[in-house]
Motif scaffolding. Structure first.
Motif, mmCIF file in Angstrom:
data_model
loop_
_atom_site.group_PDB
_atom_site.id
_atom_site.type_symbol
_atom_site.label_atom_id
_atom_site.label_comp_id
_atom_site.label_asym_id
_atom_site.label_seq_id
_atom_site.Cartn_x
_atom_site.Cartn_y
_atom_site.Cartn_z
ATOM 1 N N UNK A 109 0.847 -1.189 0.000
ATOM 2 C CA UNK A 109 0.000 0.000 0.000
ATOM 3 C C UNK A 109 0.879 1.233 0.000
ATOM 4 N N UNK A 110 0.320 2.337 -0.492
ATOM 5 C CA UNK A 110 1.024 3.610 -0.482
ATOM 6 C C UNK A 110 0.883 4.227 0.903
ATOM 7 N N UNK A 111 1.987 4.699 1.431
ATOM 8 C CA UNK A 111 1.963 5.337 2.741
ATOM 9 C C UNK A 111 1.658 6.817 2.594
ATOM 10 N N UNK A 112 1.379 7.457 3.689
ATOM 11 C CA UNK A 112 1.092 8.885 3.658
ATOM 12 C C UNK A 112 2.378 9.701 3.614
ATOM 13 N N UNK A 113 2.251 10.914 3.260
ATOM 14 C CA UNK A 113 3.341 11.898 3.295
ATOM 15 C C UNK A 113 4.539 11.512 2.431
ATOM 16 N N UNK A 114 4.269 10.917 1.277
ATOM 17 C CA UNK A 114 5.322 10.650 0.317
ATOM 18 C C UNK A 114 6.391 9.662 0.742
ATOM 19 N N UNK A 115 6.054 8.726 1.608
ATOM 20 C CA UNK A 115 7.033 7.743 2.050
ATOM 21 C C UNK A 115 7.092 6.531 1.135
ATOM 22 N N UNK A 116 6.329 6.555 0.050
ATOM 23 C CA UNK A 116 6.382 5.489 -0.928
ATOM 24 C C UNK A 116 5.462 4.319 -0.627
ATOM 25 N N UNK A 117 5.759 3.203 -1.284
ATOM 26 C CA UNK A 117 4.965 1.991 -1.142
ATOM 27 C C UNK A 117 5.663 1.067 -0.151
#
Length: 59
Positions: free
Chosen positions: A31-39
């Protein structure tokens, strides 16, 4: 035949349906994490995700 399983979750970063993931087997999902932390990968059976689970669809 290969099937993809998408899961939906609620109240993760906003009210209502707010997150989706792809199940990759062995109780793991990506899943994609919040705040641009990637997958990232996460355990599908963790308490956090179990409490927020809505449903899953196979395509």
């Amino acid at each position: 035949m290969f099937a993809v399983l998408f899961a939906r979750f609620f109240n993760t970063y906003k009210k209502g349906t707010s997150h989706m993931s792809i199940y990759i087997g062995n109780h793991l999902m990506i899943h994609a994490t919040s705040k641009g932390k990637g997958v990232k990968t996460a355990h599908f059976n963790s308490v956090y995700w179990k409490l927020k689970f809505i449903n899953a669809n196979q395509i």
